[in-house]
Every structure is written in C-alpha cells, then in structure tokens.
Enzyme design. Structure first.
Site, PDB file in Angstrom:
ATOM      1  N   GLY A 179      -9.532  -6.467   8.702  1.00  0.00           N
ATOM      2  CA  GLY A 179      -8.383  -5.801   9.299  1.00  0.00           C
ATOM      3  C   GLY A 179      -8.100  -6.346  10.681  1.00  0.00           C
ATOM      4  N   ARG A 180      -8.802  -5.798  11.687  1.00  0.00           N
ATOM      5  CA  ARG A 180      -8.518  -6.175  13.074  1.00  0.00           C
ATOM      6  C   ARG A 180      -8.510  -7.682  13.322  1.00  0.00           C
ATOM      7  NH1 ARG A 180     -12.824  -1.927  15.099  1.00  0.00           N
ATOM      8  NH2 ARG A 180     -13.526  -2.507  13.000  1.00  0.00           N
ATOM      9  N   GLN A 184       0.842  -1.204   0.000  1.00  0.00           N
ATOM     10  CA  GLN A 184       0.000   0.000   0.000  1.00  0.00           C
ATOM     11  C   GLN A 184       0.875   1.251   0.000  1.00  0.00           C
ATOM     12  OE1 GLN A 184      -2.439   1.266   3.415  1.00  0.00           O
ATOM     13  NE2 GLN A 184      -4.204   1.391   2.048  1.00  0.00           N
ATOM     14  N   TYR A 236      -5.974  10.938   3.992  1.00  0.00           N
ATOM     15  CA  TYR A 236      -4.553  11.217   3.766  1.00  0.00           C
ATOM     16  C   TYR A 236      -4.421  12.048   2.481  1.00  0.00           C
ATOM     17  CZ  TYR A 236      -3.899   8.130   7.681  1.00  0.00           C
ATOM     18  OH  TYR A 236      -3.959   7.585   8.943  1.00  0.00           O
ATOM     19  N   ARG A 292      -7.577   2.257  -2.748  1.00  0.00           N
ATOM     20  CA  ARG A 292      -8.467   2.239  -1.585  1.00  0.00           C
ATOM     21  C   ARG A 292      -9.146   3.584  -1.413  1.00  0.00           C
ATOM     22  NH1 ARG A 292      -7.881   0.230   4.717  1.00  0.00           N
ATOM     23  NH2 ARG A 292      -9.552  -1.257   4.391  1.00  0.00           N
TER      24      ARG A 292
END
Ligand SMILES: Cc1cc2nc3c(=O)[nH]c(=O)nc-3n(C[C@H](O)[C@H](O)[C@H](O)COP(=O)(O)O)c2cc1C
Length: 370
Positions: free
Chosen positions: A321-322, A102, A182, A230
């Site tokens: 993810g988590r 990424q 971002y 993404r």
C-alpha cells in the site's frame, strides 16, 4: 526464477489471469474525487504509472450515495462515474496493467454531513470511536441507525448495480471490501452486530448479508473468477478495538463459505492495518489453507518478507500500500534494490496532482503509452 532467487518478480497465473509478477498495488483512498464521486482526470495517469504491478486494486469506491463515509471519495453507481473510470481503465490497459475496482460501503464509519443530515446506517446502533472526514474537516462519529431487515435486499442490489457499473467501466474484476470494520465487517463481528433478526445472533446469521453480497456480485461477473474479497480478521482499524470474540471461528467459517463461491482470491490484511504484524492469536495460514483460490497477503511487507513469504508458499501474491504512493515504479525499485521514496502524510488524502501523480520513477518521469 528472478535474479533474487524467488519468483516474486516472475509472471503468475491466477484463475484465467496471467499477472506480470506477484506484486499487487493495495487499495489506497486518496480523496481527490469530486463531491459527485467522480475521480479526477489525473487519476488515469496516477494508476497507469503504477501498471507495472501484477495487479492494481483501486481505491475503495462507494457503491451508492448511502455507502459514503469520507468526503472526496469516488463512486461507481452513476453514468458519469462510469465514464470517468473508463479513462482510468483505458490508461491502465494501454500500459499493460490489470485493474480491479474495490467495492465499498462504509456503514457506520460515516457522518450525517455526508448524508444531508441523515444518520449513517449499520447493523446495530453502536457508535464507532474516532472521527469522520467530512467536507468541513474531521468530525466525531455519531450513533448510526440500525438497518431495518427489509432494507437489506436493496443494499445487496446496490452492490450488484455497482458491480455491473465496474464491468461497464472496463475493470478486469472487482474486490469486495469486507475489511477494516466497514459495513460487511460490521455485520460479521459480534461486537458490532447485536441484531436479533436473520442477519444477527448466530454466526450463520452474521455471515448472511456478506454472503448475499458475494452471491450478487459473483452473479454479475459470471462466477467468482473475477471477484476477490478483502478481509482483516485481526485489525482494530479504524480507531478502536471492535474485535470479534472468536475471530478464528468467525473468519474460518467465512473463508470456508467464500471457498464455495469460487472467488478468485482473498486479500488478507495480516495484523492491524498499517500498524502491526505482531502475533495476534490469528492463524492466517489456516485461512490460506481453507481457501481454494489465491491468497494475497498484506500489511507492512518489505521486499525481504515478501520474497520469503512467497518462497515458503505462504502467499501467492503480496500487496503493498504505502510504498506505492511515492514509488510509481515500486516493482522495479524492489527488483533492483533501489531506495524507496517516502510520501509525507499530508499528500495521502486530499489535494491535487501534487504528491499524487507527479512522483518520478527512479530514472525520471514515468513514460506512458496512450
Ligand atoms: C492512504 C491510505 C489509504 C488507504 N485506503 C484503503 C482503501 O481504500 N481500501 C482498503 O481496503 N485499504 C486501504 N488502506 C490500507 C492499505 O490498503 C493497506 O492495507 C495498509 O496500508 C497496509 O499495507 P502497507 O503496509 O503495504 O501500506 C489505505 C492505507 C493508506 C495508507
């Protein structure tokens, strides 16, 4: 069909890649790299342990020194960083995995401590709320410096250089991080982009820089077939509500342009990253339909929701993810209905191999091929 009656656990082909299943490891920043942006030796083990995922996406990785926004995050612009990542990709490949890197530029979500006292850069001089993770702990964000128009081509070139470094490091592809407010997202949203040059104002202008980045990165990879992107049209992360005034129009136009770039996939964070899947007025399926490549859905998915989403044709792949933090064998646990281990938050960011690459599988330590 899998024993569960849906193809979540069956192989799938996207572009020229055949994945073992439709489960993706979502990018997870774990803050264990050196100040020089070198991932630790035990990162190879950590990622290889998770190679049963159909696709692994690396933690967000800085494309340049200017891109840094968090201490202890890795980079992909120096020869030393490339060499360290080669250990990771070799280990993942030896264990049958497929891994994308990424590409990240944090823009204003940063701090002068990470830039020898210089201000972070952004489309406009608007301070984010919240705090930056620096080498001396959390510090309030500051008002960034607005980029000059003639500085922008150099950042596009940094993306191209990083994309080439990712190729040299042996990754199977790259994911452009255009989510979570971002740098790319800061240009897209009208609450964070108040520019009056060709990179601000109209929607076409706000999309210009991200699309220049997409063009530069796809050129390095010989087309869009190994490039994903993404996005997070509804997120309020990190730490505030800088939503666009018209997310459907903005991200709809973005996705329509991305479709023309023949990207392999879009990876959509549906709702507020980590926090919520509550209806937010955003029609994520409209983006799926407008896009020609694969659609990876993310955010608070359970096995049940993943299976029904795939069965209903609402996504091609689901990223977790988590759950991957404490469950290296997440795919097998989901397949068999085994309980999931929970990773306490202190292990998420920073530290060493403990709480990172030493989580056992449900049947004991994960055996790796070297
Ligand atoms: C510890 C942690 C680190 C994360 N790092 C990244 C990252 O580097 N890049 C990114 O795009 N998202 C990152 N995210 C967001 C996750 O990829 C994902 O979108 C989010 O956790 C929701 O998915 P989940 O409910 O399956 O965990 C991070 C989330 C967590 C919890």
């Amino acid at each position: 069909m899998s024993p569960t009656g849906t193809p979540l656990f069956e192989p799938v082909t996207i572009g020229d890649l055949t994945l073992k299943n439709r489960i993706v490891m979502a990018p997870l920043t774990r803050s264990r790299s050196s100040d020089a942006g070198i991932p630790p030796e035990f990162a190879a083990e950590y990622y290889a342990q998770r190679a049963t995922a159909g696709l692994i996406i690396s933690e967000a990785t800085n494309i340049s020194a200017q891109a840094r926004g968090y201490a202890l995050t890795p980079g992909i612009w120096t020869a030393e960083q490339v060499e360290a990542w080669q250990h990771v990709t070799r280990a993942v490949h030896a264990n049958g995995g497929i891994m994308f890197l990424q590409l990240w530029h944090t823009g204003r979500i940063s701090h002068p401590d990470l830039h020898d006292g210089a201000l972070p850069v952004a489309p406009s001089a608007i301070a984010p709320k919240g705090q930056a993770f620096t080498n001396s702990g959390l510090k309030d964000h500051v008002t960034p410096r607005a980029l000059e128009t003639d500085e922008i081509p150099a950042i596009v070139a940094d993306y191209a250089h990083a994309a080439q470094c990712a190729k040299d490091a042996g990754f199977d592809g790259v994911e452009i991080h255009s989510a979570n407010n971002y740098l790319l997202d800061q240009f897209i949203r009208d609450s964070t982009n108040k520019r009056t040059d060709r990179y601000g104002g109209s929607l076409e202008n706000r999309l210009r820089f991200p699309l220049e980045v997409v063009a530069a990165v796809t050129k390095v990879w010989g087309g869009g077939h190994r490039v994903g992107l993404r996005l997070s049209p509804g997120t309020t992360m990190p730490g505030e509500t800088p939503l666009d005034s018209n997310p459907m129009a903005t991200y709809g136009a973005y996705v329509a342009e991305l479709a023309k770039s023949n990207l392999l996939y879009i990876h959509d964070i549906e709702g507020i990253t980590q926090l919520s899947r509550a209806p937010d007025g955003i029609d994520y399926m409209a983006f799926r339909k407008a896009f020609t490549g694969a659609y990876i859905a993310n955010n608070n998915y359970t096995r049940e929701l993943a299976e029904s989403t795939i069965a209903e044709g609402k996504a091609d792949l689901i990223s977790f993810g988590r759950p991957f933090i404490a469950n290296p064998d997440l795919v097998d646990r989901l397949r068999t209905g085994a309980p999931l281990a929970d990773a306490p938050k202190p292990y998420w960011y920073g530290g060493n191999a403990n709480g990172y690459s030493n989580w056992p599988g449900m049947n004991g330590p994960i055996a790796l091929k070297s």
